[in-house]
Design a protein around this motif. Structure first.
Motif, PDB file in Angstrom:
ATOM      1  N   LEU A  79      48.661  74.908 113.203  1.00 12.59           N
ATOM      2  CA  LEU A  79      49.166  75.478 111.949  1.00 12.59           C
ATOM      3  C   LEU A  79      50.673  75.284 111.852  1.00 12.59           C
ATOM      4  O   LEU A  79      51.421  75.737 112.727  1.00 12.59           O
ATOM      5  N   LEU A 114      47.026  72.544 109.651  1.00  9.72           N
ATOM      6  CA  LEU A 114      47.083  73.473 108.520  1.00  9.72           C
ATOM      7  C   LEU A 114      48.526  73.569 108.080  1.00  9.72           C
ATOM      8  O   LEU A 114      49.440  73.653 108.915  1.00  9.72           O
ATOM      9  N   TYR A 156      42.956  68.766 113.343  1.00  9.47           N
ATOM     10  CA  TYR A 156      43.404  69.064 111.981  1.00  9.47           C
ATOM     11  C   TYR A 156      44.721  69.833 112.014  1.00  9.47           C
ATOM     12  O   TYR A 156      45.000  70.591 112.954  1.00  9.47           O
ATOM     13  N   PHE A 212      45.084  71.429 104.296  1.00 12.88           N
ATOM     14  CA  PHE A 212      44.176  71.066 105.389  1.00 12.88           C
ATOM     15  C   PHE A 212      44.198  69.549 105.527  1.00 12.88           C
ATOM     16  O   PHE A 212      43.746  68.827 104.640  1.00 12.88           O
ATOM     17  N   LEU A 238      38.942  79.799 104.589  1.00 13.77           N
ATOM     18  CA  LEU A 238      39.412  78.899 105.642  1.00 13.77           C
ATOM     19  C   LEU A 238      38.517  78.923 106.876  1.00 13.77           C
ATOM     20  O   LEU A 238      38.165  77.865 107.417  1.00 13.77           O
ATOM     21  N   VAL A 289      45.937  77.019 101.851  1.00 12.11           N
ATOM     22  CA  VAL A 289      46.537  76.357 103.000  1.00 12.11           C
ATOM     23  C   VAL A 289      46.188  74.882 102.917  1.00 12.11           C
ATOM     24  O   VAL A 289      45.066  74.504 102.554  1.00 12.11           O
TER      25      VAL A 289
END
Length: 429
Positions: free
Chosen positions: A335, A387, A385, A401, A418, A399
């Motif tokens: 994130l 964020l 991934y 992605f 999410l 958010v």
């Protein structure tokens, strides 16, 4: 300038990039042992020296040459444990958990210490997983130990790289008769034996069978065979073990020279060996020790167990490239948050996701940084991934992605959706 600090020779650090494989191996073993009904025991790494002299044998290489022994402030002689069986027997005796014929199926994990010449696969601090079973005297439990290791090799993908070797050492009485015959034969060929075997002939003659010296091996070709001296009980026990392995379909090789390096073994002895690691070929070994508990002051108690070397098995997994790809990935999702407000929201959002997906490996960026620097850290983490939380995302309560591995366009996901989205994507990823 003072000498730079470094680890003791033969005692190695296991660095962060190495620990995922260790955790994978240890986790696979512990789950398997749970499934077979074994309970974990944890013993100290330091014991009174007398424990190992009484159990392993004073004329073994371990006690004579390899133990780390020291005197503490009370004047007691203490030793870093060179193996786990003696400590486990001491523990069950001290707490009486095998009294009255109680069956105990135990396992342990941890470091052992022997002052050997360090080389690949052989270290002065090494790690083992060991199993010990008490108060079961039949070949069925011997077979179970071998069967569960066979299953482990299958789960790890290394069955084709290991081979099972078996032997029976008989009871102490039959082994004594064989010892006399072997000493008589070897004494007649004394001059042809290597120096180490000549020494062992006087102290521990069965260990001569384990020699790697080619000249001594040639002498042993016509030496008496243990199988010819087995008592009826040991022979029936060994046949029962082989019948069970045959029933399960586990291949094995009979090795009449297999004696193990510790004095306490009787009847069954076995080793799992590989030819993929050079000289250090044994990855798991053990056997039966029905007289050890009594030898250490307890009542007669059947015992059987084994130990496997973690370093060697990890090395074998790496050599055979049998490490699952996901093991090397420590982060699923990274994130990135830009600005104080986004950082606060990101922290709260991350904790809500963790509540809903406790097995998700989610890392939140720390130390702020530009868009470029945070994405660089996200990529380096190995995450699948990223964020993204910035001003635009904060305004819309979404958010960003973004897939980091493979194809896929960046998209916006509502905060309350999410966790569900990650559950689908990470599993599929």
């Amino acid at each position: 300038m003072s000498k730079s600090l470094q680890a003791i020779r033969g005692m190695n650090d296991i660095l962060p990039e190495q620990t995922p494989v260790w955790r994978y191996f240890e986790g696979t073993v512990s789950r398997l042992l749970d499934n077979y009904g074994y309970k974990q025991i944890r013993m100290p790494i330091v014991e009174f020296t007398e424990l190992f002299k009484r159990s392993i044998g004073e004329v073994t290489d371990i006690v004579e040459k390899e133990m780390y022994t020291f005197e503490d402030r009370n004047g007691d002689s203490l030793t870093l444990r060179p193996e786990g069986t003696a400590a486990c027997v001491r523990a069950v005796l001290e707490y009486g958990i095998t009294g009255g014929g109680q069956v105990q199926k135990l396992w342990y994990i941890g470091p052992m210490f022997r002052h050997e010449r360090p080389q690949k696969g052989r270290y002065r601090q090494f790690h083992q997983i060991g199993l010990e079973v008490f108060n079961l005297d039949g070949p069925d439990i011997d077979a179970e130990l071998i069967v569960l290791t066979w299953r482990l090799w299958g789960e790890l993908g290394i069955r084709d790289a290991v081979k099972l070797e078996l032997n029976s050492l008989g009871t102490s009485e039959s082994r004594g008769r064989y010892r006399e015959a072997l000493v008589e034969y070897l004494s007649a060929h004394h001059d042809k034996l290597d120096e180490d075997s000549q020494r062992r002939l006087k102290t521990n003659p069965l260990r001569v069978l384990d020699t790697k010296n080619a000249d001594t091996q040639a002498v042993l070709v016509d030496a008496p065979k243990m199988a010819d001296y087995l008592d009826d009980e040991s022979r029936a026990h060994f046949e029962g073990l082989k019948a069970r392995l045959d029933a399960v379909g586990i291949p094995y090789v009979l090795n009449p020279k297999l004696v193990r390096g510790l004095d306490y073994y009787s009847k069954t002895v076995f080793e799992w060996v590989t030819d993929k690691l050079g000289a250090q070929g044994t990855v798991c070994a053990g056997g039966r020790y029905d007289g050890l508990v009594e030898q250490m002051g307890g009542k007669p108690t059947p015992g059987v167990g084994f130990a496997m070397g973690i370093e060697r098995l990890v090395l074998l997994l790496e050599t055979l490239e049998q490490i699952p790809e996901e093991i090397s990935r420590q982060v699923d999702v990274y994130l990135c948050a830009f600005g104080e407000e986004a950082e606060l929201a990101g922290l709260a959002l991350a904790e809500r996701v963790r509540d809903q997906l406790p097995n998700l490996r989610l890392q939140v960026n720390a130390g702020a940084g530009s868009f470029k620097s945070q994405f660089k850290k996200a990529d380096k983490s190995g995450a699948l991934y990223a964020l993204i939380l910035g001003d635009d995302e904060m305004a819309q309560q979404v958010v960003g992605f973004k897939p980091l591995r493979g194809q896929g366009e960046q998209q916006s996901i509502a905060w309350d959706a999410l966790a569900a989205h990650l559950a689908t994507c990470v599993v599929q990823g």
